[in-house]
Design a protein around this motif. Structure first.
Motif, PDB file in Angstrom:
ATOM      1  N   ILE A  51       0.841  -1.198   0.000  1.00 53.99           N
ATOM      2  CA  ILE A  51       0.000   0.000   0.000  1.00 53.99           C
ATOM      3  C   ILE A  51       0.876   1.249   0.000  1.00 53.99           C
ATOM      4  CG2 ILE A  51      -1.736   1.285   1.315  1.00 53.99           C
ATOM      5  CD1 ILE A  51      -2.848  -1.436   2.175  1.00 53.99           C
ATOM      6  N   GLY A  52       2.035   1.185   0.632  1.00 56.22           N
ATOM      7  CA  GLY A  52       2.977   2.301   0.590  1.00 56.22           C
ATOM      8  C   GLY A  52       3.442   2.595  -0.836  1.00 56.22           C
ATOM      9  N   VAL A  53       3.655   1.550  -1.617  1.00 54.09           N
ATOM     10  CA  VAL A  53       4.038   1.741  -3.025  1.00 54.09           C
ATOM     11  C   VAL A  53       2.904   2.432  -3.778  1.00 54.09           C
ATOM     12  CG1 VAL A  53       4.538   0.530  -5.196  1.00 54.09           C
ATOM     13  CG2 VAL A  53       5.679  -0.154  -3.076  1.00 54.09           C
ATOM     14  N   PHE A  54       1.676   2.013  -3.532  1.00 54.44           N
ATOM     15  CA  PHE A  54       0.533   2.653  -4.200  1.00 54.44           C
ATOM     16  C   PHE A  54       0.392   4.115  -3.767  1.00 54.44           C
ATOM     17  CE2 PHE A  54      -1.454  -1.777  -4.524  1.00 54.44           C
ATOM     18  CZ  PHE A  54      -0.934  -1.969  -5.793  1.00 54.44           C
ATOM     19  N   TRP A  61       1.895  11.438  -0.243  1.00 51.21           N
ATOM     20  CA  TRP A  61       3.006  11.190   0.661  1.00 51.21           C
ATOM     21  C   TRP A  61       2.575  11.075   2.120  1.00 51.21           C
ATOM     22  CZ3 TRP A  61       6.019  10.252  -3.168  1.00 51.21           C
ATOM     23  CH2 TRP A  61       6.039  11.066  -4.281  1.00 51.21           C
ATOM     24  N   TRP A  62       1.479  11.695   2.496  1.00 53.02           N
ATOM     25  CA  TRP A  62       1.079  11.728   3.904  1.00 53.02           C
ATOM     26  C   TRP A  62       0.729  10.346   4.434  1.00 53.02           C
ATOM     27  CZ3 TRP A  62      -1.180  14.257  -0.113  1.00 53.02           C
ATOM     28  CH2 TRP A  62      -2.363  13.726  -0.603  1.00 53.02           C
ATOM     29  N   PRO A  65       4.275   7.870   6.342  1.00 49.81           N
ATOM     30  CA  PRO A  65       4.708   7.687   7.738  1.00 49.81           C
ATOM     31  C   PRO A  65       3.874   6.651   8.505  1.00 49.81           C
ATOM     32  CG  PRO A  65       4.625  10.013   7.207  1.00 49.81           C
ATOM     33  CD  PRO A  65       4.009   9.288   6.051  1.00 49.81           C
ATOM     34  N   ALA A  66       2.568   6.662   8.315  1.00 54.01           N
ATOM     35  CA  ALA A  66       1.718   5.691   9.017  1.00 54.01           C
ATOM     36  C   ALA A  66       1.992   4.272   8.524  1.00 54.01           C
ATOM     37  CB  ALA A  66       0.244   6.040   8.815  1.00 54.01           C
ATOM     38  N   LEU A  67       2.148   4.109   7.208  1.00 51.96           N
ATOM     39  CA  LEU A  67       2.418   2.781   6.666  1.00 51.96           C
ATOM     40  C   LEU A  67       3.817   2.307   7.052  1.00 51.96           C
ATOM     41  CD1 LEU A  67       0.715   3.307   3.211  1.00 51.96           C
ATOM     42  CD2 LEU A  67      -0.104   1.860   5.084  1.00 51.96           C
ATOM     43  N   ALA A  68       4.782   3.214   7.095  1.00 47.64           N
ATOM     44  CA  ALA A  68       6.128   2.839   7.529  1.00 47.64           C
ATOM     45  C   ALA A  68       6.122   2.422   9.006  1.00 47.64           C
ATOM     46  CB  ALA A  68       7.098   3.994   7.306  1.00 47.64           C
ATOM     47  N   LEU A 104      -8.954   5.910   0.155  1.00 48.06           N
ATOM     48  CA  LEU A 104      -8.561   7.264  -0.244  1.00 48.06           C
ATOM     49  C   LEU A 104      -7.378   7.348  -1.199  1.00 48.06           C
ATOM     50  CD1 LEU A 104      -9.042   9.008   3.209  1.00 48.06           C
ATOM     51  CD2 LEU A 104     -10.589   9.003   1.254  1.00 48.06           C
ATOM     52  N   ILE A 105      -6.577   6.304  -1.299  1.00 42.68           N
ATOM     53  CA  ILE A 105      -5.442   6.348  -2.220  1.00 42.68           C
ATOM     54  C   ILE A 105      -5.956   6.052  -3.624  1.00 42.68           C
ATOM     55  CG2 ILE A 105      -3.277   5.260  -2.909  1.00 42.68           C
ATOM     56  CD1 ILE A 105      -2.721   4.792   0.063  1.00 42.68           C
ATOM     57  N   LYS A 106      -5.791   7.018  -4.495  1.00 45.55           N
ATOM     58  CA  LYS A 106      -6.242   6.880  -5.889  1.00 45.55           C
ATOM     59  C   LYS A 106      -5.027   7.024  -6.798  1.00 45.55           C
ATOM     60  CE  LYS A 106     -10.638   9.018  -4.794  1.00 45.55           C
ATOM     61  NZ  LYS A 106     -11.499  10.175  -5.033  1.00 45.55           N
TER      62      LYS A 106
END
Length: 118
Positions: A51-54, A61-62, A65-68, A104-106
């Motif tokens: 999901i970080g890649v997506f 970018w916001w 940090p949460a995914l990391a 929310l990631i599009k």
């Protein structure tokens, strides 16, 4: 010939892994003190990285940090030993992050990378 459904300019590629990770996290509360928790950590960390890649592709970018933080907390290589109650709270919080990120990631779709329909 006109298309009945025009191609959208974006795709929610993070939705499926986000929902899968949220389901894993909610079910994984039962695995916290078991031997299966190490395998579970791999799954959660990998899904957070995907999901970080997506999020990176979508230039959102916001979310990184949460995914990391999820990748670091659930990493099986250097496992963190936390109290049961803390893990339960973290599972719930991470599930919320995964569902929100999935919705929310599009990722924008360009002519070089169209959405394929079958």
């Amino acid at each position: 010939m006109s298309q009945r459904y025009p191609n959208p300019s974006f795709a929610r590629l993070a939705l499926a892994p986000g929902l899968l990770a949220a389901i894993l996290l909610l079910a994984g509360v039962a695995l916290i003190d078991s031997e299966w928790f190490t395998i579970f950590r791999y799954a959660v960390s990998i899904l957070a990285a995907i999901i970080g890649v997506f999020a990176f592709q979508a230039k959102q970018w916001w979310w990184l940090p949460a995914l990391a933080a999820i990748v670091v907390l659930w990493n099986p290589i250097v496992p963190l030993e936390l109290e049961l109650f803390v893990w339960q709270i973290l599972h719930l919080a991470a599930a919320v992050v995964f569902v929100a990120a999935g919705l929310l990631i599009k990722v924008p779709q360009t002519p070089e990378r169209p959405i394929t329909r079958r």
